[in-house]
Design a protein around this motif. Structure first.
Motif, PDB file in Angstrom:
ATOM      1  N   GLY A   1       0.781  -1.123  -0.039  1.00 38.28           N
ATOM      2  CA  GLY A   1       0.065   0.072   0.081  1.00 38.28           C
ATOM      3  C   GLY A   1       0.725   1.211  -0.003  1.00 38.28           C
ATOM      4  N   LEU A   2       0.202   2.258  -0.358  1.00 37.46           N
ATOM      5  CA  LEU A   2       0.941   3.674  -0.312  1.00 37.46           C
ATOM      6  C   LEU A   2       0.515   4.335   0.960  1.00 37.46           C
ATOM      7  CD1 LEU A   2       0.483   4.645  -4.091  1.00 37.46           C
ATOM      8  CD2 LEU A   2       2.537   3.771  -3.121  1.00 37.46           C
ATOM      9  N   ARG A   3       1.704   4.935   1.621  1.00 41.78           N
ATOM     10  CA  ARG A   3       1.239   5.695   2.745  1.00 41.78           C
ATOM     11  C   ARG A   3       1.393   7.255   2.470  1.00 41.78           C
ATOM     12  NH1 ARG A   3       5.029   5.880   8.231  1.00 41.78           N
ATOM     13  NH2 ARG A   3       3.518   7.065   9.564  1.00 41.78           N
ATOM     14  N   ASN A   4       0.110   7.771   2.952  1.00 36.58           N
ATOM     15  CA  ASN A   4      -0.207   9.317   2.658  1.00 36.58           C
ATOM     16  C   ASN A   4      -0.063  10.103   4.017  1.00 36.58           C
ATOM     17  OD1 ASN A   4      -0.686  11.737   1.701  1.00 36.58           O
ATOM     18  ND2 ASN A   4      -2.639  10.936   0.542  1.00 36.58           N
ATOM     19  N   THR A   5       0.843  10.921   4.353  1.00 38.19           N
ATOM     20  CA  THR A   5       0.790  11.700   5.545  1.00 38.19           C
ATOM     21  C   THR A   5       0.518  13.026   5.440  1.00 38.19           C
ATOM     22  OG1 THR A   5       3.445  12.155   5.229  1.00 38.19           O
ATOM     23  CG2 THR A   5       2.813  10.007   6.210  1.00 38.19           C
ATOM     24  N   GLN A   6       0.192  13.553   6.636  1.00 38.27           N
ATOM     25  CA  GLN A   6      -0.012  15.180   6.611  1.00 38.27           C
ATOM     26  C   GLN A   6       1.051  16.009   6.011  1.00 38.27           C
ATOM     27  OE1 GLN A   6      -3.356  16.103   6.598  1.00 38.27           O
ATOM     28  NE2 GLN A   6      -4.146  14.362   7.230  1.00 38.27           N
ATOM     29  N   SER A   7       2.084  15.643   6.767  1.00 40.20           N
ATOM     30  CA  SER A   7       3.333  16.532   6.314  1.00 40.20           C
ATOM     31  C   SER A   7       3.829  16.690   4.865  1.00 40.20           C
ATOM     32  CB  SER A   7       4.535  15.871   7.273  1.00 40.20           C
ATOM     33  OG  SER A   7       4.920  14.523   6.752  1.00 40.20           O
ATOM     34  N   SER A   8       3.580  15.809   4.039  1.00 35.09           N
ATOM     35  CA  SER A   8       3.550  15.637   2.803  1.00 35.09           C
ATOM     36  C   SER A   8       2.419  15.207   1.804  1.00 35.09           C
ATOM     37  CB  SER A   8       4.891  14.666   2.320  1.00 35.09           C
ATOM     38  OG  SER A   8       4.462  13.375   2.732  1.00 35.09           O
ATOM     39  N   ARG A   9       1.285  15.871   2.454  1.00 30.40           N
ATOM     40  CA  ARG A   9       0.157  15.308   1.805  1.00 30.40           C
ATOM     41  C   ARG A   9      -0.070  15.706   0.175  1.00 30.40           C
ATOM     42  NH1 ARG A   9      -5.017  13.662   3.808  1.00 30.40           N
ATOM     43  NH2 ARG A   9      -6.033  13.108   2.226  1.00 30.40           N
ATOM     44  N   VAL A  10       0.443  16.968  -0.082  1.00 31.65           N
ATOM     45  CA  VAL A  10       0.100  17.364  -1.606  1.00 31.65           C
ATOM     46  C   VAL A  10       0.807  16.337  -2.733  1.00 31.65           C
ATOM     47  CG1 VAL A  10       0.595  18.900  -3.360  1.00 31.65           C
ATOM     48  CG2 VAL A  10      -0.479  19.813  -1.045  1.00 31.65           C
ATOM     49  N   PRO A  11       2.109  16.171  -2.489  1.00 33.90           N
ATOM     50  CA  PRO A  11       2.683  15.057  -3.412  1.00 33.90           C
ATOM     51  C   PRO A  11       2.452  13.570  -3.277  1.00 33.90           C
ATOM     52  CG  PRO A  11       4.325  15.821  -1.671  1.00 33.90           C
ATOM     53  CD  PRO A  11       3.114  16.679  -1.545  1.00 33.90           C
ATOM     54  N   GLN A  12       2.076  13.249  -1.962  1.00 32.05           N
ATOM     55  CA  GLN A  12       1.769  11.915  -1.792  1.00 32.05           C
ATOM     56  C   GLN A  12       0.424  11.717  -2.086  1.00 32.05           C
ATOM     57  OE1 GLN A  12       3.673   9.403  -0.329  1.00 32.05           O
ATOM     58  NE2 GLN A  12       5.234  10.672  -0.238  1.00 32.05           N
ATOM     59  N   TYR A  14      -1.230  13.057  -4.721  1.00 31.66           N
ATOM     60  CA  TYR A  14      -0.953  12.995  -6.151  1.00 31.66           C
ATOM     61  C   TYR A  14      -0.476  11.796  -6.624  1.00 31.66           C
ATOM     62  CZ  TYR A  14       0.279  13.943 -11.070  1.00 31.66           C
ATOM     63  OH  TYR A  14       0.476  14.022 -12.480  1.00 31.66           O
ATOM     64  N   LEU A  15       0.375  11.307  -5.845  1.00 35.22           N
ATOM     65  CA  LEU A  15       1.284   9.975  -6.124  1.00 35.22           C
ATOM     66  C   LEU A  15       0.237   8.927  -6.079  1.00 35.22           C
ATOM     67  CD1 LEU A  15       3.561   8.191  -6.670  1.00 35.22           C
ATOM     68  CD2 LEU A  15       4.247   8.432  -4.312  1.00 35.22           C
ATOM     69  N   THR A  16      -0.397   8.831  -4.737  1.00 34.57           N
ATOM     70  CA  THR A  16      -1.612   7.679  -4.854  1.00 34.57           C
ATOM     71  C   THR A  16      -2.517   7.800  -5.648  1.00 34.57           C
ATOM     72  OG1 THR A  16      -1.245   8.157  -2.394  1.00 34.57           O
ATOM     73  CG2 THR A  16      -3.112   6.897  -3.034  1.00 34.57           C
ATOM     74  N   GLU A  17      -3.124   8.841  -6.078  1.00 40.66           N
ATOM     75  CA  GLU A  17      -4.236   8.977  -7.183  1.00 40.66           C
ATOM     76  C   GLU A  17      -3.613   8.530  -8.522  1.00 40.66           C
ATOM     77  OE1 GLU A  17      -5.898  13.083  -7.242  1.00 40.66           O
ATOM     78  OE2 GLU A  17      -6.538  12.807  -5.276  1.00 40.66           O
ATOM     79  N   THR A  18      -2.284   9.028  -8.675  1.00 40.83           N
ATOM     80  CA  THR A  18      -1.787   8.310 -10.227  1.00 40.83           C
ATOM     81  C   THR A  18      -1.601   7.017  -9.996  1.00 40.83           C
ATOM     82  OG1 THR A  18      -0.815  10.697 -10.334  1.00 40.83           O
ATOM     83  CG2 THR A  18       0.128   8.889 -11.502  1.00 40.83           C
ATOM     84  N   TYR A  19      -0.916   6.452  -8.916  1.00 42.06           N
ATOM     85  CA  TYR A  19      -0.773   5.206  -8.947  1.00 42.06           C
ATOM     86  C   TYR A  19      -1.965   4.093  -8.925  1.00 42.06           C
ATOM     87  CZ  TYR A  19       0.919   0.761  -6.824  1.00 42.06           C
ATOM     88  OH  TYR A  19       1.154  -0.726  -6.704  1.00 42.06           O
ATOM     89  N   VAL A  20      -3.130   4.722  -8.261  1.00 42.91           N
ATOM     90  CA  VAL A  20      -4.224   3.765  -8.389  1.00 42.91           C
ATOM     91  C   VAL A  20      -4.724   3.785  -9.830  1.00 42.91           C
ATOM     92  CG1 VAL A  20      -6.782   3.842  -7.717  1.00 42.91           C
ATOM     93  CG2 VAL A  20      -5.147   4.198  -5.943  1.00 42.91           C
ATOM     94  N   ALA A  21      -4.613   5.089 -10.619  1.00 36.38           N
ATOM     95  CA  ALA A  21      -5.262   5.322 -11.991  1.00 36.38           C
ATOM     96  C   ALA A  21      -4.542   4.122 -12.900  1.00 36.38           C
ATOM     97  CB  ALA A  21      -5.217   6.608 -12.572  1.00 36.38           C
ATOM     98  N   LYS A  22      -2.925   4.237 -12.830  1.00 33.14           N
ATOM     99  CA  LYS A  22      -2.300   3.594 -13.621  1.00 33.14           C
ATOM    100  C   LYS A  22      -2.298   1.931 -13.413  1.00 33.14           C
ATOM    101  CE  LYS A  22      -0.047   6.966 -15.865  1.00 33.14           C
ATOM    102  NZ  LYS A  22       0.018   7.136 -17.373  1.00 33.14           N
ATOM    103  N   TYR A  23      -2.483   1.770 -11.930  1.00 29.50           N
ATOM    104  CA  TYR A  23      -2.838   0.229 -11.708  1.00 29.50           C
ATOM    105  C   TYR A  23      -4.161  -0.500 -12.392  1.00 29.50           C
ATOM    106  CZ  TYR A  23      -2.657  -3.966  -8.616  1.00 29.50           C
ATOM    107  OH  TYR A  23      -2.556  -4.988  -8.279  1.00 29.50           O
ATOM    108  N   ILE A  24      -5.261   0.294 -12.156  1.00 33.51           N
ATOM    109  CA  ILE A  24      -6.512   0.109 -13.046  1.00 33.51           C
ATOM    110  C   ILE A  24      -6.542  -0.041 -14.292  1.00 33.51           C
ATOM    111  CG2 ILE A  24      -8.794   0.840 -13.176  1.00 33.51           C
ATOM    112  CD1 ILE A  24      -8.909   2.018 -10.581  1.00 33.51           C
TER     113      ILE A  24
END
Length: 298
Positions: A1-12, A14-24
């Motif tokens: 899984g991808l970890r998304n934290t408050q301290s780096s929320r914006v890049p994380q 975006y990375l999570t959303e992009t990863y999910v889209a590419k994975y699907i």
């Protein structure tokens, strides 16, 4: 899984959303039939919920059951955070993805049962505190900030941000009630801790869809207080009679195993309850599909 934290929320995020889209996209290319299937599910932990699929195909949410901690029935949480309004995180003209209590599943925070208090020894104790809460008050946490404002100097309602280890766990045994207020989002890990350490919960999170709400009567072992009523919290709790509290505590004992994760899982625990809910959702979806098919055939 991808970890998304408050301290780096914006890049994380975006990375999570992009990863999910590419994975699907990858799954669809390898297994073309996958996209035509009637139902799938995904699991999102911590404070990233249904928004993880914003960049996924448009029909992704129609065919998926979300199993998330952030079970916000009003959908207002994402609007509170500036990063969710950035163009590359939330494309223009795209609505916020909402948690659906009729389709998705509210999951209990994952805290493994490395230890459990013998609750039978606790129920007749003389409690040191009427209620307690320990947690962060920083950032956009208005419910917690209200608790701090009203009760920081109280002698019977313990409120703090800096109690750890054995002293923290002991507070659950010393308190008649344990306050479970929302944090940055609707859920908090304290919801799992009240079952693990044995304490009648006082839930303060207006838009939260409680886990297993359709299977288990939360009103039998918990108290729900509106965020606007935090100033009246002491009176609300004092008015709970000994008889009612004992009944709630015994009800907590009776459902406790369903709210605890074990490794490996044990029959009837939180993991099995999650699978049971998924089965019920899938069955409902299958029945609806067959009903639509039968109408077409007729």
């Amino acid at each position: 899984g991808l970890r998304n934290t408050q301290s780096s929320r914006v890049p994380q995020q975006y990375l999570t959303e992009t990863y999910v889209a590419k994975y699907i996209e990858r799954i669809n290319s390898v297994h073309p039939y996958w996209g035509s299937s009637r139902i799938h599910f995904y699991l999102c932990a911590h404070d990233m919920g249904v928004e993880c699929g914003r960049l996924a195909p448009h029909d992704f949410y129609k065919k998926t059951i979300g199993m998330v901690h952030t079970a916000d029935r009003d959908g207002k949480d994402p609007e509170r955070f500036p990063w969710n309004k950035l163009e590359y995180i939330k494309p223009s003209k795209q609505r916020f993805n909402l948690f659906s209590p009729y389709k998705d599943i509210s999951t209990l925070p994952l805290i493994l049962a490395h230890e459990k208090v013998n609750l039978l020894q606790v129920q007749l104790r003389n409690f040191e505190y009427l209620a307690m809460f320990v947690g962060s008050f920083d950032g956009f946490r208005p419910a917690r900030q209200s608790l701090k404002r009203y009760f920081e100097n109280s002698s019977d309602i313990f409120v703090s941000s800096s109690v750890y280890g054995p002293d923290y766990k002991a507070l659950f045994r010393k308190s008649r009630f344990c306050i479970v207020p929302r944090g940055l989002v609707v859920y908090t890990p304290r919801l799992a801790e009240v079952f693990l350490y044995g304490c009648v919960p006082v839930i303060i999170s207006d838009a939260y869809v409680l886990p297993m709400k359709r299977l288990i009567r939360w009103d039998k072992f918990s108290i729900v207080v509106k965020e606007d009523d935090i100033g009246n919290l002491r009176k609300i709790l004092i008015d709970v009679s000994e008889e009612r509290w004992l009944s709630m505590y015994q009800a907590l004992l009776s459902v406790r195993e369903h709210f605890i994760y074990n490794d490996p899982p044990k029959e009837g625990d939180a993991f099995y309850m999650l699978l049971f809910q998924l089965y019920l959702r899938w069955t409902k979806s299958e029945l609806q599909f067959r009903s639509r098919q039968s109408r077409v055939l007729v």
